[in-house]
Design an enzyme around this catalytic site. Structure first.
Site, PDB file in Angstrom:
ATOM      1  CG  ASP A  46      -1.788   1.219   1.305  1.00  0.00           C
ATOM      2  OD1 ASP A  46      -2.885   1.176   0.730  1.00  0.00           O
ATOM      3  OD2 ASP A  46      -1.390   2.224   1.933  1.00  0.00           O
ATOM      4  CE1 TYR A  51       0.485   8.272   2.781  1.00  0.00           C
ATOM      5  CE2 TYR A  51       1.019   6.057   2.066  1.00  0.00           C
ATOM      6  CZ  TYR A  51       0.184   6.920   2.735  1.00  0.00           C
ATOM      7  OH  TYR A  51      -0.945   6.442   3.356  1.00  0.00           O
ATOM      8  CG  HIS A 122      -5.361   9.342   0.505  1.00  0.00           C
ATOM      9  ND1 HIS A 122      -4.029   9.653   0.439  1.00  0.00           N
ATOM     10  CD2 HIS A 122      -5.542   8.762   1.718  1.00  0.00           C
ATOM     11  CE1 HIS A 122      -3.420   9.266   1.558  1.00  0.00           C
ATOM     12  NE2 HIS A 122      -4.322   8.732   2.356  1.00  0.00           N
ATOM     13  CB  SER A 152      -8.738   5.747   1.856  1.00  0.00           C
ATOM     14  OG  SER A 152      -8.050   5.893   3.083  1.00  0.00           O
ATOM     15  CG  ASN A 153      -8.976   8.666   5.398  1.00  0.00           C
ATOM     16  OD1 ASN A 153      -8.862   8.349   6.564  1.00  0.00           O
ATOM     17  ND2 ASN A 153      -7.959   8.629   4.536  1.00  0.00           N
TER      18      ASN A 153
END
Length: 339
Positions: A46, A51, A122, A152-153
């Protein structure tokens, strides 16, 4: 191996977080972590395009680039499952259709591949109509650039709205959701999100399962800036039992402030039970915490990171350990007090 929702993708029941790559793990160390993960049976990696833009001197995409260099060196792209995300890269913020397309192309270039197995929205983007974002992801899936759509989130309500759009428009449903969920943070996931995932057959890959590399107990040795703090998992540091001393030892830095929110009587009670079970079974506390999470209904592969290869055995063991009914009941009962 287990199937990732309705995607048809088979994964090891533990996902390796790549948020340390290019941050607390340089390229060589990251390659060693990846090698050890694969050697231990792992295949689900992942990352995210953002990042690690949160680290001073980085611009985003560092983790993807390191994974790319590893894939190129090992020539094993088809043997691993790569998940990455869109919306936080400094140059590709949000989920407008044009941005999703551009960000995905940038991620594919950095990863050195022509497809991503799992592509996550994301963070929810309230500025972009959800129907437009869902359409953008469906378009990229149909183009063959992604194998499975993921979120995600997102709140349970927003996931349900995305599903409704897909059913109305004939889009393939998301196959994976990455929520915040662990022994000391069970809500709102269990109450609001898990029922939506269960109804649609969506796999849950919880993040903050432990902590991004903090399971070694080196918590107080890593200096972090305020820009880094929002991306950290501080839960794992608590679950290792390394912080069960004086609250004042946390200090005043951002990471200590984040961790201190778990430093409650209820949180420490969870640590006590995890420690007792780990001691009785002769395993690390991280192993027990991952095993509990892995066995939760709907959870396919908890997500954990390792800064060094030496941290991986305890994490990998969590994918194999089978808790007894009594151990699970004890953890269920004590963790329910946290919320």
């Amino acid at each position: 191996m287990t199937q990732l929702g309705h995607s048809g993708i088979e994964v090891f029941p533990l996902a390796l977080g790549g948020n340390t790559f290019g941050w607390t793990s340089d390229e060589a160390a990251s390659h060693r972590v990846l090698d050890a993960f694969v050697a231990g049976g792992g295949n689900f990696i992942d990352t995210a395009d953002g990042y690690s833009a949160f680290v001073p001197g980085n611009s985003g995409g560092e983790s993807e680039a390191i994974i790319a260099s590893w894939l190129a060196a090992r020539k094993n792209r088809d043997a691993v499952v790569i998940g990455t995300k869109v919306s936080t890269h400094p140059q590709f913020k949000g989920l407008a259709p044009a941005n999703v397309a551009a960000a995905l192309d940038a991620s594919l270039k950095r990863l050195g591949t022509d497809y991503v197995d799992v592509y996550y929205a994301h963070f929810d983007d309230p500025k972009t109509p959800l129907a437009e974002t869902a359409d953008a992801f469906n378009t990229q899936r149909k183009a063959g650039k992604i194998r499975a759509v993921a979120l995600s989130n997102y709140t349970g309500a927003r996931i349900a709205e995305w599903l409704e759009i897909c059913r109305r428009e004939g889009f393939e449903l998301p196959a994976v959701v990455q929520p915040h969920y662990n022994l000391v943070a069970r809500q709102p996931y269990e109450r609001e999100i898990a029922p939506v995932l269960a109804e649609a057959g969506i796999a849950s890959v919880p993040y903050l399962a432990l902590a991004s590399g903090f399971l070694t107990g080196n918590y107080r040795k890593i200096g972090l800036s305020r820009k880094v703090a929002p991306y950290l998992s501080v839960v794992g540091g608590l679950l290792t039992g390394k912080h069960r001393t004086k609250k004042q030892e946390f200090g005043r830095g951002p990471r200590q402030i984040l961790a201190s929110r778990y430093f409650t009587a209820a949180g420490l009670a969870v640590v006590d039970v995890v420690e007792r079970i780990a001691a009785a079974r002769g395993v690390e506390m991280a192993t027990v915490a991952i095993a509990w999470l892995r066995e939760r209904p709907g959870v396919t592969a908890p997500l954990a990171s390792a800064r060094t290869a030496e941290q991986l055995p305890a994490l990998l063991a969590g994918a194999e350990l089978k808790l007894t009914a009594e151990e699970t009941a004890a953890l269920d009962e004590v963790s329910a007090r946290v919320g």
